[in-house]
Write an enzyme that holds these catalytic residues in place. Structure first.
Site, PDB file in Angstrom:
ATOM      1  N   PHE A 166    -106.535  63.203   3.243  1.00 23.10           N
ATOM      2  CA  PHE A 166    -107.336  63.183   2.017  1.00 23.10           C
ATOM      3  C   PHE A 166    -106.590  63.964   0.941  1.00 23.10           C
ATOM      4  O   PHE A 166    -106.347  65.159   1.083  1.00 23.10           O
ATOM      5  CB  PHE A 166    -108.730  63.790   2.200  1.00 23.10           C
ATOM      6  CG  PHE A 166    -109.535  63.691   0.931  1.00 23.10           C
ATOM      7  CD1 PHE A 166    -110.191  62.515   0.599  1.00 23.10           C
ATOM      8  CD2 PHE A 166    -109.572  64.741   0.023  1.00 23.10           C
ATOM      9  CE1 PHE A 166    -110.889  62.399  -0.609  1.00 23.10           C
ATOM     10  CE2 PHE A 166    -110.272  64.629  -1.180  1.00 23.10           C
ATOM     11  CZ  PHE A 166    -110.937  63.453  -1.488  1.00 23.10           C
ATOM     12  N   ASP A 197    -100.122  69.895   0.921  1.00 23.03           N
ATOM     13  CA  ASP A 197    -101.339  69.908   0.115  1.00 23.03           C
ATOM     14  C   ASP A 197    -102.258  70.990   0.696  1.00 23.03           C
ATOM     15  O   ASP A 197    -102.877  70.803   1.737  1.00 23.03           O
ATOM     16  CB  ASP A 197    -102.013  68.532   0.155  1.00 23.03           C
ATOM     17  CG  ASP A 197    -103.272  68.476  -0.713  1.00 23.03           C
ATOM     18  OD1 ASP A 197    -103.738  69.553  -1.160  1.00 23.03           O
ATOM     19  OD2 ASP A 197    -103.799  67.376  -0.931  1.00 23.03           O
ATOM     20  N   LYS A 212    -109.111  73.850  -6.071  1.00 23.10           N
ATOM     21  CA  LYS A 212    -110.363  74.378  -5.527  1.00 23.10           C
ATOM     22  C   LYS A 212    -110.562  75.884  -5.757  1.00 23.10           C
ATOM     23  O   LYS A 212    -110.927  76.272  -6.853  1.00 23.10           O
ATOM     24  CB  LYS A 212    -110.490  73.974  -4.058  1.00 23.10           C
ATOM     25  CG  LYS A 212    -110.668  72.449  -3.937  1.00 23.10           C
ATOM     26  CD  LYS A 212    -111.223  71.964  -2.616  1.00 23.10           C
ATOM     27  CE  LYS A 212    -111.630  70.500  -2.736  1.00 23.10           C
ATOM     28  NZ  LYS A 212    -110.933  69.577  -1.873  1.00 23.10           N
TER      29      LYS A 212
END
Ligand SMILES: *Cc1c(COP(=O)(O)O)cnc(C)c1O
Length: 404
Positions: free
Chosen positions: A137, A222, A251
């Site tokens: 993802f 990531d 985030k």
């Protein structure tokens, strides 16, 4: 009309939220419209590692908002350089390119990898390939979903972007076989968060590092979700003592206040960008830079990383001890735990709904996994209370099944 009915009328139905309307947050706690209190075990998919409305984050946001918020990068500001210096120092990277959302940081990483592939590695025009992992993802842009292995993420959104190869996650031999002279990068999550906290075999990152070195391929990690303390280290790659060539963060970088992301890389990769080759109106704005700088300072001064390591290990151990037939597997590192339920017996959604009734907010991922990813400021007492509720929910469901 209720608030939820109104939202369903005006908001695209691209999420399936739990039926709760939140109005206030403080630390690890959230409150709904009726004043009911919940423990946040989701942290906005790890964007709220600092807890809700952390006083220092609120102050950093308000002070900077009152002074200078948005300038675009047509000009320099006094806030950008200190922010990027700090994040480069912490991560061991040479340079950074600031963006806003995670997906934009990943897009930047893809552009950087291809740019390096053509300019430095000498790959023929338009032939560059990036290898990614099954179950990945990396966000929701058209290019990023092009290399998702989830049908739901890409159905009816084609034509998709070419130039990606998908191999099994955790399988180093599959990765080795996929590399060709046109491979510019491997782009991978050190732990797959959205796939359900999937942890690769020990030594995988180290093996990837070696593979990339041997084949002149960039290793891009990531860490948008795994980074900044979530796994009990500043970065997940530290668990294996390696360093990537490129790194995406987001985030928690926004301190629970606003979207802030960046792509970091070694100098020889980043210096290939020239004025005009890439950009973002809001990327690196002084408001975001001030907030992110404070987020990094608080992370360090409040010892959030240590807390994640210690309480994460405790919580994982406690959940693994629960005697039940419902749970197939418990996986986690730091305060990032996935509990995989047997779908023959119960849906993860039902577990989340029952926990919500008891004042704990979590969210299922992929039908079977319940995620525990509280703000990193959580205390042992709060975790104990959550564990108690969780155990009772599990016992309730099990008792119902035994009765049936
Ligand atoms: C959340 C996430 C993204 C996307 O971030 P957005 O801010 O939602 O665009 C990318 N990669 C990983 C690993 C993520 O967890």
């Amino acid at each position: 009309m209720t608030t939820i009915e109104k939202e369903n009328l005006f908001c695209a139905y691209n999420y399936h939220p739990l039926p709760v309307v939140l109005t206030k947050g403080e630390g690890v706690w959230l409150w709904d419209e009726d004043g009911k209190k919940y423990l946040d075990m989701m942290s906005a998919y790890s964007a709220v590692s600092h807890g809700h409305s952390h006083p220092r984050m609120v102050k950093a946001l308000c002070d900077q908002a009152a002074k200078l918020a948005i300038t675009s990068r047509a000009y320099h500001t006094d806030k950008l350089a200190p922010f990027l210096e700090k994040i480069c120092r912490i991560s061991g990277m040479d340079m950074a390119l600031p963006m806003n959302t995670g997906a934009e940081a990943v897009e930047t990483a893809i552009k950087a990898a291809r740019l390096w592939g053509y300019k430095s590695k000498g790959i023929a025009k338009d032939k560059a390939e990036i290898i990614v992992a099954e179950g990945n993802f990396h966000g929701r842009t058209t290019t990023v979903i092009s290399f998702s292995s989830e049908e739901d993420y890409k159905a009816n959104f084609g034509p998709l972007t070419p130039g990606f190869k998908i191999v099994d996650y955790g399988d180093i031999e599959a990765m080795r076989s996929a590399i060709t002279e046109n491979t510019c990068a491997i782009l991978i999550e050190p732990i797959q968060g959205e796939a359900g906290i999937r942890i690769p075999p020990a030594g995988y990152l180290k093996a990837l590092r070696k593979l990339c070195d041997e084949n002149n391929v960039l290793l891009i990690l990531d860490e948008i979700q795994s980074g900044l303390g979530r796994t009990g280290k500043n970065f997940c790659f530290e668990h294996e003592g390696i360093r990537p060539d490129g790194l995406t963060l987001g985030k928690a970088l926004g301190g629970g206040m606003m979207p802030v992301s960046c792509f970091l890389a070694k100098r020889e990769v980043m210096e290939l960008f020239r004025p005009g080759s890439h950009g973002s109106t809001f990327g690196g704005n002084p408001l975001a830079a001030a907030v992110a700088t404070e987020a990094l300072t608080v992370l360090e001064e409040d010892k959030l990383v240590e807390n994640s390591e210690n309480l994460g290990a405790y919580m994982l151990h406690e959940i693994a001890q629960i005697p039940t037939q419902l749970i197939r597997e418990v996986r986690g590192l730091g305060l990032w735990i996935g509990v995989d339920f047997d779908p023959e017996r119960v849906s993860a959604r039902e577990v989340c709904e029952r926990m919500m009734e008891r004042g704990i907010l979590s969210k299922e991922t992929h039908e079977t996994v319940v995620r525990f990813a509280p703000p990193l400021i959580i205390t042992r007492e709060e975790i104990d209370w959550a564990l108690e509720q969780f155990k009772e929910v599990v016992a309730e469901i099990e008792a119902r099944q035994n009765a049936a």
